[in-house]
Scaffold this active site. Sequence first.
Site, mmCIF file in Angstrom:
data_model
loop_
_atom_site.group_PDB
_atom_site.id
_atom_site.type_symbol
_atom_site.label_atom_id
_atom_site.label_comp_id
_atom_site.label_asym_id
_atom_site.label_seq_id
_atom_site.Cartn_x
_atom_site.Cartn_y
_atom_site.Cartn_z
ATOM 1 N N ILE A 14 -6.108 -8.117 3.682
ATOM 2 C CA ILE A 14 -6.946 -8.523 4.809
ATOM 3 C C ILE A 14 -8.195 -7.660 4.808
ATOM 4 O O ILE A 14 -8.089 -6.434 4.707
ATOM 5 C CB ILE A 14 -6.179 -8.380 6.139
ATOM 6 C CG1 ILE A 14 -4.999 -9.361 6.165
ATOM 7 C CG2 ILE A 14 -7.102 -8.625 7.336
ATOM 8 C CD1 ILE A 14 -4.129 -9.227 7.388
ATOM 9 N N CYS B 284 0.856 -1.185 0.000
ATOM 10 C CA CYS B 284 0.000 0.000 0.000
ATOM 11 C C CYS B 284 0.892 1.235 0.000
ATOM 12 O O CYS B 284 2.111 1.148 0.132
ATOM 13 C CB CYS B 284 -0.897 0.012 1.234
ATOM 14 S SG CYS B 284 -2.100 -1.335 1.298
ATOM 15 N N GLY C 55 1.200 -2.343 5.308
ATOM 16 C CA GLY C 55 1.826 -3.544 5.844
ATOM 17 C C GLY C 55 0.832 -4.608 6.242
ATOM 18 O O GLY C 55 -0.304 -4.648 5.766
ATOM 19 N N GLU C 56 1.261 -5.446 7.160
ATOM 20 C CA GLU C 56 0.417 -6.538 7.647
ATOM 21 C C GLU C 56 0.810 -6.854 9.085
ATOM 22 O O GLU C 56 1.999 -6.975 9.397
ATOM 23 C CB GLU C 56 0.580 -7.777 6.774
ATOM 24 C CG GLU C 56 -0.315 -8.929 7.168
ATOM 25 C CD GLU C 56 -0.163 -10.129 6.234
ATOM 26 O OE1 GLU C 56 -0.701 -11.202 6.585
ATOM 27 O OE2 GLU C 56 0.495 -9.994 5.186
#
Length: 223
Positions: free
Chosen positions: A57, A2, A79-80
């Site tokens: 997600i 992103c 990120g994640e």
Amino acid sequence: MCGIAGIHSLKHESIPDLGPKLDVMNQILRHRGPDGDANWSNPSETMGLIHRRLAIIDLTPSGAQPMTDGLGNWIVFNGEIYNYIEVRQELGPDQFTTNSDTEVILASFRKWGTDCVNHLRGMFAFVIWNETDRSLFCARDRFGIKPFYYLIRDGTFYFASEVKALLPFVDQIETDLDGFKDYLTFQFCLAGKTLFKGVRELLPAHVLTIREGELHTHKYWEV
């Protein structure tokens, strides 16, 4: 991948042409997020955020950013968070309205404040603006997997996922000679320097806070 970016007035003064400036940053980062984009600015136009989204997600629009918790906090996040389900359970799943890890970061910030980074495991760069006390909190993951660059010019703080989104706001694009020497020696720049004069990198495992126009960085973790 992103893209995040934003602009904040350190003097808490209205930023001239804030909307068009955010649009420019948004377009420069458009390749980082094909699944959605949005700009947000507060009513006084002292703070603006942009987000380019690659949905991984919570693929529904409910995970879109900039996201607010309705209590004055706004976030943009790249990120994640790997342990977001565990953190969500610890915080109480009933309080959440989406399945996104972004909302978990917001809830973590409400509970633990700037110490929330010590509860998160993952790769991330995020910024949280608190409209109530007019403070900014920026964080980067432990190993610097996700990028975060910033620039201060004429009392205004600019940040972005890529340096090129900051370059429209420098007076003149120049090489940082110390950063260039580092790169020739080590193949990377040391101590937050970059190849561009005036542009800094938030180091891995560091947070950056701005309150009442004062900027501070702090290392929250080391091997």
